[in-house]
Motif scaffolding. Structure first.
Motif, PDB file in Angstrom:
ATOM      1  N   THR A  25      54.904  32.791  36.043  1.00 51.00           N
ATOM      2  CA  THR A  25      53.699  33.063  36.836  1.00 51.00           C
ATOM      3  C   THR A  25      52.611  32.017  36.630  1.00 51.00           C
ATOM      4  OG1 THR A  25      52.707  34.436  35.112  1.00 51.00           O
ATOM      5  CG2 THR A  25      54.141  35.547  36.693  1.00 51.00           C
ATOM      6  N   ALA A  26      52.820  31.075  35.709  1.00 52.52           N
ATOM      7  CA  ALA A  26      51.747  30.168  35.303  1.00 52.52           C
ATOM      8  C   ALA A  26      51.243  29.299  36.448  1.00 52.52           C
ATOM      9  CB  ALA A  26      52.209  29.291  34.139  1.00 52.52           C
ATOM     10  N   ALA A  27      52.154  28.653  37.173  1.00 51.14           N
ATOM     11  CA  ALA A  27      51.728  27.736  38.227  1.00 51.14           C
ATOM     12  C   ALA A  27      51.006  28.454  39.360  1.00 51.14           C
ATOM     13  CB  ALA A  27      52.919  26.942  38.758  1.00 51.14           C
ATOM     14  N   PRO A  28      51.563  29.553  39.925  1.00 51.14           N
ATOM     15  CA  PRO A  28      50.816  30.238  40.992  1.00 51.14           C
ATOM     16  C   PRO A  28      49.510  30.856  40.501  1.00 51.14           C
ATOM     17  CG  PRO A  28      52.816  31.460  40.423  1.00 51.14           C
ATOM     18  CD  PRO A  28      52.912  30.129  39.750  1.00 51.14           C
ATOM     19  N   LEU A  29      49.479  31.267  39.238  1.00 56.08           N
ATOM     20  CA  LEU A  29      48.234  31.801  38.678  1.00 56.08           C
ATOM     21  C   LEU A  29      47.181  30.707  38.587  1.00 56.08           C
ATOM     22  CD1 LEU A  29      46.474  33.872  37.238  1.00 56.08           C
ATOM     23  CD2 LEU A  29      47.743  33.385  35.130  1.00 56.08           C
ATOM     24  N   ALA A  30      47.563  29.558  38.047  1.00 57.55           N
ATOM     25  CA  ALA A  30      46.614  28.443  37.956  1.00 57.55           C
ATOM     26  C   ALA A  30      46.109  28.044  39.330  1.00 57.55           C
ATOM     27  CB  ALA A  30      47.278  27.253  37.266  1.00 57.55           C
ATOM     28  N   ASP A  31      46.988  28.030  40.310  1.00 57.24           N
ATOM     29  CA  ASP A  31      46.601  27.665  41.665  1.00 57.24           C
ATOM     30  C   ASP A  31      45.596  28.663  42.233  1.00 57.24           C
ATOM     31  OD1 ASP A  31      47.094  26.049  44.179  1.00 57.24           O
ATOM     32  OD2 ASP A  31      47.679  28.042  44.885  1.00 57.24           O
ATOM     33  N   ALA A  32      45.842  29.970  42.018  1.00 53.50           N
ATOM     34  CA  ALA A  32      44.932  30.997  42.522  1.00 53.50           C
ATOM     35  C   ALA A  32      43.558  30.883  41.873  1.00 53.50           C
ATOM     36  CB  ALA A  32      45.529  32.380  42.273  1.00 53.50           C
ATOM     37  N   LEU A 188      49.553  40.312  38.158  1.00 50.08           N
ATOM     38  CA  LEU A 188      50.662  39.381  37.933  1.00 50.08           C
ATOM     39  C   LEU A 188      52.006  40.039  38.206  1.00 50.08           C
ATOM     40  CD1 LEU A 188      49.353  37.636  34.697  1.00 50.08           C
ATOM     41  CD2 LEU A 188      49.360  36.723  37.022  1.00 50.08           C
ATOM     42  N   GLU A 189      52.160  41.276  37.789  1.00 52.76           N
ATOM     43  CA  GLU A 189      53.414  41.983  38.033  1.00 52.76           C
ATOM     44  C   GLU A 189      53.696  42.121  39.524  1.00 52.76           C
ATOM     45  OE1 GLU A 189      53.042  45.688  36.040  1.00 52.76           O
ATOM     46  OE2 GLU A 189      53.059  44.791  34.020  1.00 52.76           O
ATOM     47  N   ARG A 190      52.642  42.351  40.299  1.00 46.00           N
ATOM     48  CA  ARG A 190      52.804  42.553  41.740  1.00 46.00           C
ATOM     49  C   ARG A 190      52.718  41.258  42.536  1.00 46.00           C
ATOM     50  NH1 ARG A 190      49.494  46.884  40.069  1.00 46.00           N
ATOM     51  NH2 ARG A 190      47.604  45.781  40.725  1.00 46.00           N
ATOM     52  N   GLY A 191      52.465  40.148  41.868  1.00 49.64           N
ATOM     53  CA  GLY A 191      52.358  38.868  42.558  1.00 49.64           C
ATOM     54  C   GLY A 191      51.153  38.779  43.474  1.00 49.64           C
ATOM     55  N   GLU A 192      50.050  39.409  43.090  1.00 46.23           N
ATOM     56  CA  GLU A 192      48.860  39.478  43.946  1.00 46.23           C
ATOM     57  C   GLU A 192      47.944  38.271  43.707  1.00 46.23           C
ATOM     58  OE1 GLU A 192      48.692  44.346  44.316  1.00 46.23           O
ATOM     59  OE2 GLU A 192      47.298  43.328  42.963  1.00 46.23           O
ATOM     60  N   TYR A 193      48.446  37.102  44.021  1.00 43.88           N
ATOM     61  CA  TYR A 193      47.692  35.879  43.746  1.00 43.88           C
ATOM     62  C   TYR A 193      46.508  35.707  44.689  1.00 43.88           C
ATOM     63  CZ  TYR A 193      51.658  34.989  40.790  1.00 43.88           C
ATOM     64  OH  TYR A 193      52.622  35.110  39.823  1.00 43.88           O
ATOM     65  N   GLU A 194      46.603  36.206  45.886  1.00 43.09           N
ATOM     66  CA  GLU A 194      45.463  36.116  46.797  1.00 43.09           C
ATOM     67  C   GLU A 194      44.324  37.013  46.312  1.00 43.09           C
ATOM     68  OE1 GLU A 194      42.896  34.964  49.634  1.00 43.09           O
ATOM     69  OE2 GLU A 194      44.782  34.020  49.033  1.00 43.09           O
ATOM     70  N   GLU A 195      44.665  38.161  45.730  1.00 43.08           N
ATOM     71  CA  GLU A 195      43.635  39.029  45.164  1.00 43.08           C
ATOM     72  C   GLU A 195      43.003  38.374  43.936  1.00 43.08           C
ATOM     73  OE1 GLU A 195      41.296  42.624  44.683  1.00 43.08           O
ATOM     74  OE2 GLU A 195      42.150  41.415  46.300  1.00 43.08           O
ATOM     75  N   ILE A 196      43.805  37.692  43.128  1.00 43.35           N
ATOM     76  CA  ILE A 196      43.264  36.941  41.993  1.00 43.35           C
ATOM     77  C   ILE A 196      42.295  35.873  42.485  1.00 43.35           C
ATOM     78  CG2 ILE A 196      43.868  35.299  40.165  1.00 43.35           C
ATOM     79  CD1 ILE A 196      46.466  36.940  39.790  1.00 43.35           C
ATOM     80  N   ARG A 197      42.676  35.173  43.541  1.00 46.96           N
ATOM     81  CA  ARG A 197      41.788  34.151  44.117  1.00 46.96           C
ATOM     82  C   ARG A 197      40.486  34.781  44.583  1.00 46.96           C
ATOM     83  NH1 ARG A 197      39.203  32.911  48.046  1.00 46.96           N
ATOM     84  NH2 ARG A 197      39.981  34.734  49.160  1.00 46.96           N
TER      85      ARG A 197
END
Length: 209
Positions: A25-32, A188-197
């Motif tokens: 999850t590191a790369a998509p998390l960093a991107d968000a 992170l478990e749900r892959g909610e990267y747009e919500e993180i952003r």
């Protein structure tokens, strides 16, 4: 006191505190986080994958990634070897502070009392983490501790959410505010990267006002 570069690393005044179970999850998390305007992030040493996550987020580029929940000098060494740009501890430990200095990285130890703040002053530190900020009394505790130590800067962390941000950020002694609400384990478990952003962008916007 000496001046360290931590203020430059925390320029957005918001420090996402991350407990990341998998380096996948590191790369998509960093991107968000970057798309949300964050300039720095803290990866806690609470999971077996913490070092791999640090390496992956550092390699992604764009964020000043630090290590949090560092309890020992040995952990500080491992964190820096994994690419940590700064080190954060939940409490004050003189050996951790000294090892970080030897390694050439800024260190932000946690404090909860005036006595611990005096130890930080003796160690020639400019910045400390007020932890756990909300259980300690929130901005009232911050004000009480900041008054006798006018040159100290604080990174309140612990129990803080979006509703608390304006009061903390309005205090002149606050360098930045740390929190985990922007990227929780559930996100992170749900892959909610747009919500993180979105949550990160909202927090960063509050830091600019």
């Amino acid at each position: 006191m000496t001046t360290d570069p931590i203020s430059g690393l925390l320029g957005s005044r918001i420090l996402p505190v991350l407990t990341v179970p998998s380096e996948a999850t590191a790369a998509p998390l960093a991107d968000a986080l970057m798309r949300g305007g964050a300039q720095a992030a803290e990866v806690t040493f609470r999971t077996p994958s913490a070092e791999r996550v640090l390496k992956a987020m550092t390699a992604h580029g764009g964020l000043a990634v630090g290590a949090g929940t560092v309890l020992t000098p040995e952990q500080a060494e491992r964190a820096v070897a994994a690419g940590a740009r700064f080190v954060v501890s939940p409490g004050f430990d003189a050996e951790v502070v000294a090892r970080c200095r030897e390694l050439g990285v800024p260190v932000v130890p946690g404090i909860a009392t005036a006595g611990e703040l005096m130890c930080a002053v003796r160690a020639r530190l400019d910045t400390v983490k007020l932890f756990p900020a909300e259980p300690l009394g929130g901005t009232s505790m911050l004000q009480a501790l900041a008054a006798p130590f006018p040159r100290m800067r604080f990174v309140p962390t612990g129990g803080i959410g979006p509703a608390h941000l304006p009061a903390y950020l309005a205090h002149p002694a606050v360098l930045a505010v740390g929190g985990s609400w922007m990227a929780t384990a559930g996100h992170l478990e749900r892959g909610e990267y747009e919500e993180i952003r979105r949550l990160t962008a909202d927090a960063v916007d509050r830091g600019r006002t």
